[in-house]
Write an enzyme that holds these catalytic residues in place. Structure first.
Site, PDB file in Angstrom:
ATOM      1  N   TYR A 144      18.152  66.050   3.168  1.00 31.58           N
ATOM      2  CA  TYR A 144      19.300  65.222   3.514  1.00 31.58           C
ATOM      3  C   TYR A 144      18.912  63.756   3.360  1.00 31.58           C
ATOM      4  CZ  TYR A 144      23.032  63.046   6.306  1.00 31.58           C
ATOM      5  OH  TYR A 144      24.087  62.269   6.725  1.00 31.58           O
ATOM      6  N   ASP A 238      11.838  59.528   1.017  1.00 31.64           N
ATOM      7  CA  ASP A 238      12.772  59.259   2.105  1.00 31.64           C
ATOM      8  C   ASP A 238      12.072  59.603   3.413  1.00 31.64           C
ATOM      9  OD1 ASP A 238      14.722  59.012   3.971  1.00 31.64           O
ATOM     10  OD2 ASP A 238      16.195  60.311   2.980  1.00 31.64           O
ATOM     11  N   LYS A 266      15.651  55.363  11.746  1.00 26.40           N
ATOM     12  CA  LYS A 266      15.312  55.990  13.032  1.00 26.40           C
ATOM     13  C   LYS A 266      14.264  55.202  13.853  1.00 26.40           C
ATOM     14  CE  LYS A 266      17.495  60.193  11.687  1.00 26.40           C
ATOM     15  NZ  LYS A 266      17.572  60.909  10.442  1.00 26.40           N
TER      16      LYS A 266
HETATM   17  C1  LIG Z   1      18.749  60.692   9.350  1.00 28.96           C
HETATM   18  C2  LIG Z   1      18.366  60.666   7.938  1.00 28.96           C
HETATM   19  C3  LIG Z   1      19.059  59.892   6.997  1.00 28.96           C
HETATM   20  C4  LIG Z   1      20.331  59.172   7.315  1.00 28.96           C
HETATM   21  O1  LIG Z   1      20.126  58.181   8.282  1.00 28.96           O
HETATM   22  P1  LIG Z   1      21.407  57.645   9.107  1.00 28.96           P
HETATM   23  O2  LIG Z   1      20.819  56.544   9.936  1.00 28.96           O
HETATM   24  O3  LIG Z   1      21.896  58.816   9.899  1.00 28.96           O
HETATM   25  O4  LIG Z   1      22.398  57.172   8.129  1.00 28.96           O
HETATM   26  C5  LIG Z   1      18.574  59.822   5.704  1.00 28.96           C
HETATM   27  N1  LIG Z   1      17.472  60.486   5.347  1.00 28.96           N
HETATM   28  C6  LIG Z   1      16.772  61.248   6.216  1.00 28.96           C
HETATM   29  C7  LIG Z   1      15.541  61.954   5.757  1.00 28.96           C
HETATM   30  C8  LIG Z   1      17.216  61.384   7.538  1.00 28.96           C
HETATM   31  O5  LIG Z   1      16.551  62.179   8.370  1.00 28.96           O
END
Ligand SMILES: *Cc1c(COP(=O)(O)O)cnc(C)c1O
Length: 430
Positions: A144, A238, A266
Site C-alpha cells: 500500500y 516506501d 507516520k
Molecule cells: C500509511 C502508509 C502510507 C500512506 O500514508 P498516509 O499518511 O495514510 O497517507 C503510504 N505508504 C505506506 C507504506 C503506509 O504504511
C-alpha cells in the site's frame, strides 16, 4: 465491557460521515464489530468513551513509537503552538528536522516535507518520472502506498502486467502506466521490464506492513537494485510505515540495498501529520523551485508538526538501543501467542522487525499477498473480538501490522500472552 456510548457515537457519526469514519480501516468492517470511540490515550493504553481501558497495539497505526502523550513531544508541541500555528513561510525547525533525518538515512542528501504518506509517495513518483523522463512504474500486489490514483490498482485479467483501477473514480487511463508484480518474486519483475521499456521506477515497501507484516527477502531487494541499474530505473523504498520503526537508519541498513528515493511518514511526525521524501542531491535538484518537477503544500513543513517530529526523532536518535529493546518485547509477544495458539492446535506464522510485529493464522509461511490471503480470516475475527473483550486493542484487520511503543511494558506483554491463551481456548472450545 460495555460499549453503549461507542455504539451511540458510531450511529451518530454514520449519519454525518460516510461509514462513520474518516479512514475506512477504522470501521472494524473486516472483523464484524463496531469501532470504539476514543476519549484519550495514556502511554501504552487507550481509553474509550465508555471508560474501558485497552493495551494499545495500534498506536495510531504506527506514528506513536513513544506511546500516547509522551512528555517531550507534548511539551514541544505546546511550545510551538504558542508561537503560531502556521506561517506559510520557512522556519528553522524544517532545517533541523531535515538535518536529523539526513543524518539517519545514507541515501538521503536532501528532503522535502509534506503532510501525509500519500502525498509523499505521490510526489516521489512524480519526481522519479520527471528525473527519468519515463511514464511507467512497477508496484507490488499487497503493498500500500497511499490512495493517489495511479497507485489504486489491482491485477488485470490474464497475463497482462498492467493494472486496472481498484476503485471506482479512478480512470483506467490513470493506472495504465502502473505495472503489477508479485512481492518476493523476481521473475514477475523481470516480466515487467520485458513488457515495458519505459519504466521510471519500482516502488516497494521493503518491509511490507500493509498485507500483514511481510518483509522482503534480502536477495530479492538486491536483485531489484540490479534490475533498476541495468534498466535505468529508480528504486523507491516506501518507508512510511517501516521508517524509524524497523531501524533508525532505514531498511537499507538492515537489508543492504540502497534505494534512490525514500518516502517517510507516520513516526516522522510524532503523531502530527507529516510525510517526507528524500533522495540524492542530483535527484532532488529536479524538484521545484530548484528544478522543473512541480510539488507544493500550504501546510507543508508546518511548525507545530515539525516540532512534534523533531522531538520524536531527537529522542529516538539519542536512545539508539530503543528499537532493540522494543524488538525483544515484540518477539516475546508473538512467540508467546504462537505457543498458546499451538497448545490449542492453531498454527500461527509470526515475524517482527524492530517495533513492528505481525502474525497470520496460516499453516504456511507468508511471502506475498496471495499467501496472506490464504490466512484464516474467520479465526482472526474471533481472536480480535476475544482480545478486545479482554482489554487488548489489536488492529481490526488481518492485513495490518502491530506496533509496540516504549510505553508498552514487559508486564503488558505478559498479560497479553495470558489473555491470548484464554481467547484461543474459548475459540477452540466452541
Ligand atoms: C500509511 C502508509 C502510507 C500512506 O500514508 P498516509 O499518511 O495514510 O497517507 C503510504 N505508504 C505506506 C507504506 C503506509 O504504511
Amino acid at each position: 465491557m460495555s460499549n453503549t456510548e461507542s455504539l451511540k457515537a458510531f450511529n451518530e457519526a454514520k449519519e454525518l460521515i460516510p461509514g462513520g469514519v474518516n479512514s475506512p480501516v477504522r470501521a472494524f468492517s473486516s472483523v464484524g464489530g463496531s469501532p470504539l470511540f476514543i476519549a484519550e490515550g495514556e502511554g501504552g493504553y487507550l481509553k474509550d468513551i465508555d471508560g474501558n481501558k485497552y493495551v494499545d497495539f495500534v498506536q495510531s497505526w504506527g506514528p506513536l513509537i513513544f506511546g500516547h502523550r509522551d512528555e517531550s513531544i507534548e511539551s514541544a508541541v505546546i511550545e510551538a503552538v504558542k508561537h503560531g500555528l502556521s506561517f506559510g513561510a520557512p522556519t528553522e525547525a524544517e532545517s533541523e528536522l531535515a538535518k536529523l533525518v539526513i543524518s539517519m538515512f545514507d541515501s538521503i542528501d536532501k528532503i522535502r516535507f509534506v503532510s501525509s504518506g500519500t502525498e509523499a509517495v505521490m510526489s516521489a513518483i512524480r519526481l522519479a518520472r520527471g528525473f527519468t523522463g519515463r511514464d511507467d512504474i512497477v508496484k507490488f500486489t499487497g503493498c500500500y502506498h497511499g490512495h493517489s490514483d495511479s497507485l489504486l490498482v489491482e491485477a488485470g485479467s490474464g497475463a497482462v502486467t498492467f493494472g486496472n483501477p481498484s476503485s471506482p473514480g479512478v480512470p483506467a487511463d490513470f493506472t495504465k502506466h502502473t505495472l503489477l508484480a508479485e512481492y518476493n518474486n523476481i521473475e514477475s519483475v523481470k516480466k515487467c521490464f520485458a513488457d515495458s521499456n519505459d519504466i521510471a521506477c519500482i516502488i516497494i515497501e521493503p518491509i511490507a506492513g500493509n498485507m500483514g507484516l511481510v518483509p522482503a527477502d534480502k536477495a530479492f531487494l538486491l536483485e531489484l537494485r540490479e534490475l533498476c541499474d541495468a534498466n535505468g530505473a529508480l528504486l523507491i523504498f516506501d518507508e512510511v510505515m517501516s521508517g524509524f520503526r524497523a531501524s533508525i537508519n532505514g531498511a537499507e541498513s538492515i537489508t543492504g540495498t540502497r534505494p534512490d528515493i525514500v518516502t517517510l511518514g507516520k513516526v516522522i511526525g510524532g503523531g502530527m501529520p507529516v510525510g517526507a521524501f528524500g533522495a540524492s542531491k542530483e535527484i532532488m535538484a529536479k524538484l521545484s523551485p530548484e528544478g522543473p518537477v512541480y510539488q507544493a503544500g500550504t501546510l507543508s513543513g508546518n511548525p507545530v508538526a515539525m516540532a512534534a517530529g523533531l522531538a520524536a526523532l531527537t529522542k529516538l536518535k539519542k536512545n539508539a538501543r530503543v528499537l532493540t529493546v522494543l524488538n525483544e518485547r515484540a518477539t516475546r509477544l508473538v512467540e508467546g501467542m504462537k505457543k498458546e495458539a499451538s497448545a490449542c492446535g492453531i498454527t500461527m506464522q509470526i515475524d517482527t522487525r524492530g517495533s513492528m510485529f505481525g502474525f497470520f493464522f496460516n499453516a504456511n509461511p507468508v511471502k506475498n499477498f496471495a499467501d496472506a490471503c490464504n490466512s484464516d480470516a474467520e479465526l482472526f475475527a474471533k481472536f480480535h473480538a476475544g482480545m478486545l473483550k479482554e482489554g487488548f486493542y489489536f488492529a481490526c484487520s488481518l492485513y495490518e501490522t502491530g506496533f509496540i511503543s516504549t510505553a508498552t511494558t514487559d508486564d503488558m506483554i505478559e498479560e497479553t500472552i495470558k489473555a491470548s491463551a484464554k481467547v484461543f481456548k474459548e475459540i477452540t472450545n466452541g
